[in-house]
Design a protein around this motif. Structure first.
Motif, PDB file in Angstrom:
ATOM      1  N   GLY A   1       0.787  -1.223   0.000  1.00  0.00           N
ATOM      2  CA  GLY A   1       0.000   0.000   0.000  1.00  0.00           C
ATOM      3  C   GLY A   1       0.817   1.271   0.000  1.00  0.00           C
ATOM      4  O   GLY A   1       0.277   2.353  -0.256  1.00  0.00           O
ATOM      5  N   ILE A   2       2.114   1.179   0.302  1.00  0.00           N
ATOM      6  CA  ILE A   2       2.971   2.371   0.287  1.00  0.00           C
ATOM      7  C   ILE A   2       3.980   2.302  -0.860  1.00  0.00           C
ATOM      8  O   ILE A   2       5.021   2.949  -0.823  1.00  0.00           O
ATOM      9  N   ASP A   3       3.630   1.535  -1.874  1.00  0.00           N
ATOM     10  CA  ASP A   3       4.438   1.438  -3.100  1.00  0.00           C
ATOM     11  C   ASP A   3       3.647   2.057  -4.244  1.00  0.00           C
ATOM     12  O   ASP A   3       2.827   1.387  -4.869  1.00  0.00           O
ATOM     13  N   PRO A   4       3.842   3.347  -4.551  1.00  0.00           N
ATOM     14  CA  PRO A   4       3.033   4.002  -5.589  1.00  0.00           C
ATOM     15  C   PRO A   4       3.254   3.451  -6.992  1.00  0.00           C
ATOM     16  O   PRO A   4       2.401   3.611  -7.857  1.00  0.00           O
ATOM     17  N   ALA A   5       4.397   2.809  -7.234  1.00  0.00           N
ATOM     18  CA  ALA A   5       4.692   2.332  -8.588  1.00  0.00           C
ATOM     19  C   ALA A   5       3.923   1.071  -8.942  1.00  0.00           C
ATOM     20  O   ALA A   5       3.657   0.813 -10.118  1.00  0.00           O
ATOM     21  N   HIS A   6       3.533   0.289  -7.956  1.00  0.00           N
ATOM     22  CA  HIS A   6       2.942  -1.016  -8.262  1.00  0.00           C
ATOM     23  C   HIS A   6       1.611  -0.888  -9.000  1.00  0.00           C
ATOM     24  O   HIS A   6       1.228  -1.782  -9.756  1.00  0.00           O
ATOM     25  N   ALA A   7       0.902   0.228  -8.807  1.00  0.00           N
ATOM     26  CA  ALA A   7      -0.407   0.374  -9.436  1.00  0.00           C
ATOM     27  C   ALA A   7      -0.326   0.368 -10.955  1.00  0.00           C
ATOM     28  O   ALA A   7      -1.250  -0.089 -11.636  1.00  0.00           O
ATOM     29  N   SER A   8       0.788   0.860 -11.506  1.00  0.00           N
ATOM     30  CA  SER A   8       0.926   0.911 -12.965  1.00  0.00           C
ATOM     31  C   SER A   8       1.126  -0.459 -13.583  1.00  0.00           C
ATOM     32  O   SER A   8       0.952  -0.640 -14.790  1.00  0.00           O
ATOM     33  N   PHE A   9       1.496  -1.423 -12.780  1.00  0.00           N
ATOM     34  CA  PHE A   9       1.755  -2.770 -13.291  1.00  0.00           C
ATOM     35  C   PHE A   9       0.701  -3.757 -12.781  1.00  0.00           C
ATOM     36  O   PHE A   9      -0.053  -4.334 -13.568  1.00  0.00           O
ATOM     37  N   LEU A  10       0.639  -3.932 -11.471  1.00  0.00           N
ATOM     38  CA  LEU A  10      -0.269  -4.915 -10.895  1.00  0.00           C
ATOM     39  C   LEU A  10      -1.726  -4.592 -11.220  1.00  0.00           C
ATOM     40  O   LEU A  10      -2.527  -5.494 -11.472  1.00  0.00           O
ATOM     41  N   HIS A  11      -2.082  -3.310 -11.216  1.00  0.00           N
ATOM     42  CA  HIS A  11      -3.462  -2.911 -11.486  1.00  0.00           C
ATOM     43  C   HIS A  11      -3.620  -2.350 -12.898  1.00  0.00           C
ATOM     44  O   HIS A  11      -4.443  -1.473 -13.136  1.00  0.00           O
ATOM     45  N   ARG A  12      -2.852  -2.861 -13.818  1.00  0.00           N
ATOM     46  CA  ARG A  12      -2.914  -2.361 -15.191  1.00  0.00           C
ATOM     47  C   ARG A  12      -4.170  -2.883 -15.888  1.00  0.00           C
ATOM     48  O   ARG A  12      -4.375  -4.086 -16.025  1.00  0.00           O
ATOM     49  N   PHE A  13      -5.001  -1.959 -16.330  1.00  0.00           N
ATOM     50  CA  PHE A  13      -6.183  -2.286 -17.116  1.00  0.00           C
ATOM     51  C   PHE A  13      -5.882  -1.993 -18.582  1.00  0.00           C
ATOM     52  O   PHE A  13      -5.433  -0.891 -18.918  1.00  0.00           O
ATOM     53  N   LEU A  14      -6.136  -2.940 -19.444  1.00  0.00           N
ATOM     54  CA  LEU A  14      -5.829  -2.793 -20.862  1.00  0.00           C
ATOM     55  C   LEU A  14      -6.963  -2.117 -21.620  1.00  0.00           C
ATOM     56  O   LEU A  14      -6.784  -1.739 -22.781  1.00  0.00           O
ATOM     57  N   GLU A  15      -8.112  -1.968 -20.968  1.00  0.00           N
ATOM     58  CA  GLU A  15      -9.235  -1.233 -21.535  1.00  0.00           C
ATOM     59  C   GLU A  15      -9.714  -0.235 -20.484  1.00  0.00           C
ATOM     60  O   GLU A  15      -9.636  -0.497 -19.286  1.00  0.00           O
ATOM     61  N   ASP A  16     -10.188   0.920 -20.940  1.00  0.00           N
ATOM     62  CA  ASP A  16     -10.638   1.967 -20.028  1.00  0.00           C
ATOM     63  C   ASP A  16     -12.159   2.065 -20.073  1.00  0.00           C
ATOM     64  O   ASP A  16     -12.733   2.429 -21.097  1.00  0.00           O
TER      65      ASP A  16
END
Length: 407
Positions: free
Chosen positions: A144-159
């Motif tokens: 929860g204190i790693d701001p970079a992980h959201a761009s990878f782990l929570h990557r959505f390929l469609e918006d």
């Protein structure tokens, strides 16, 4: 990497352990208020102790030690009518705040609650929920204190249309733009990360510099010792504790706070009950069923192929490290700066308690009751004005808030 001895020191939380002593000096969420409706006694497993919420002869709620079999599983929650109280065991004070029951398991006088947004907002503007993770509390907190992980782990390929995503994290528009948050995280995956020590823990600022001379500013927080406060959307923030059941299991307790309209609690609860079972709030997607991994989804929709609930993504990541992460083999990098700084805070607090310097712990003084905020939002600004723009975005949201959110 750290030594095995130090890894044990910062992860073990039972009675008499250094990290457990620190956690016990703070109010910890022990149950949801909605659980009080299930019976006169509510089982609670907290930091290696088998407890139960009961009412004393005066009708006051408290946390008492319950009789448990020696081989009882840490996530076993007996029915209310089968709970037996250990008359010789310790009892602990509790208070009800923002949809949760908080308990204090430390010695001496409990600290005051800070006047954070989640505790100031009226009941109509907060919603609480929890979920069980089969891993140590520290790795649950550190994701929860790693701001970079959201761009990878929570990557959505469609918006998807953010207007149809109420109650879902990372599905809003970024700042005051029409850019979906999912697209911004996907297009700018390597933020610059700044970490500042505060009176409550850490302020974490992630800067994603865009090609047009603007910067996306995402401010999140680590609230010592085991909570985070992060933006969910322009309207809502999340304050989340990572509370140990024991060394190998934990609950995340989340309070959602709305700065705009009253929270649609019925919808928020229904969304989360689609992913969890009662009475233990265990996730329906788990290691036993491969978190419902779907390779076709992974090819076209999400990075993990495990559905659209980001809690499942985080759960898979932290449980995949093992019940207690082996930090003797880790290699932290630049994006892990908040994790490094947090571990220093934790070690400093453990050392202070062992040396009798209790007064040096964060948020233990009387002034804590006047502590407000914290700032937690997303903003997009010209790159040379990002600090002021982030602050002003927070001030504007607070000024328009129907309850007193002034700081």
């Amino acid at each position: 990497m750290i030594s095995e001895e130090l890894n044990k020191r910062i992860t073990r939380v039972g009675p008499g352990t250094p990290a457990g002593a620190v956690l016990r000096r703070y109010w910890q969420p022990a149950a949801l208020i909605e659980e009080l409706e299930h019976g006169a006694r509510v089982p609670v497993n907290l930091m290696g102790e088998r407890l139960a919420l009961i009412r004393d002869d005066a009708g006051q709620l408290l946390l008492a030690t319950r009789v448990a079999d020696a081989d009882e599983a840490p996530t076993h929650y007996p029915p209310s009518d089968q709970i037996q109280i250990d008359a010789d065991g310790p009892t602990y004070p509790v208070v009800q705040r923002a949809g949760a029951v908080f308990a204090y398991l430390g010695g001496g006088t409990p600290p005051a609650f800070p006047d954070f947004d989640c505790f100031r907002a009226p009941d109509t503007h907060v919603f609480a929920f929890k979920g069980l993770w089969e891993c140590n509390w520290l790795q649950a907190l550190e994701i929860g204190i790693d701001p970079a992980h959201a761009s990878f782990l929570h990557r959505f390929l469609e918006d998807e249309d953010p207007d149809q995503s109420y109650g879902k994290q990372f599905r809003d528009k970024a700042g005051s733009t029409n850019i979906p948050m999912t697209k911004l995280l996907r297009d700018y995956p390597r933020p610059d990360i700044l970490v500042d020590e505060t009176d409550y823990g850490l302020k974490i600022t992630a800067l994603r510099h865009m090609e047009d001379g603007r910067t996306h500013v995402r401010v999140t927080n680590q609230i010592f010792p085991d909570a985070i406060c992060i933006p969910m959307s322009r309207e809502m923030t999340i304050t989340q504790w990572h509370v140990p059941v024991d060394d190998r299991t934990c609950y995340w307790f989340t309070i959602f706070t709305s700065f705009d309209k009253p929270v649609n609690k019925e919808l928020m609860r229904a969304q989360r009950l689609k992913e969890h079972s009662l009475p233990d709030y265990a996730p329906l997607k788990n290691r036993a069923n491969d978190y419902h991994y779907d390779p076709s989804e992974q090819a076209s929709l999400t990075y993990t192929g495990m559905g659209l609930d980001i809690n499942v993504h985080d759960q898979w990541a932290v449980e995949g490290m093992g019940a207690i992460q082996d930090r003797t083999q880790e290699h932290l990098g630049r994006s892990d700066v908040a994790i490094i700084r947090y571990r220093r805070l934790l070690r400093r607090a453990m050392d202070a308690l062992e040396q009798g310097a209790d007064q040096t712990l964060l948020m233990q003084e009387d002034e804590t009751a006047n502590m407000r905020g914290p700032l937690s939002n997303d903003a997009i600004a010209q790159s040379d004005d990002w600090r002021n723009a982030s602050h002003q975005a927070d001030m504007q949201r607070r000024a328009a808030c129907p309850w007193d959110a002034s700081v």
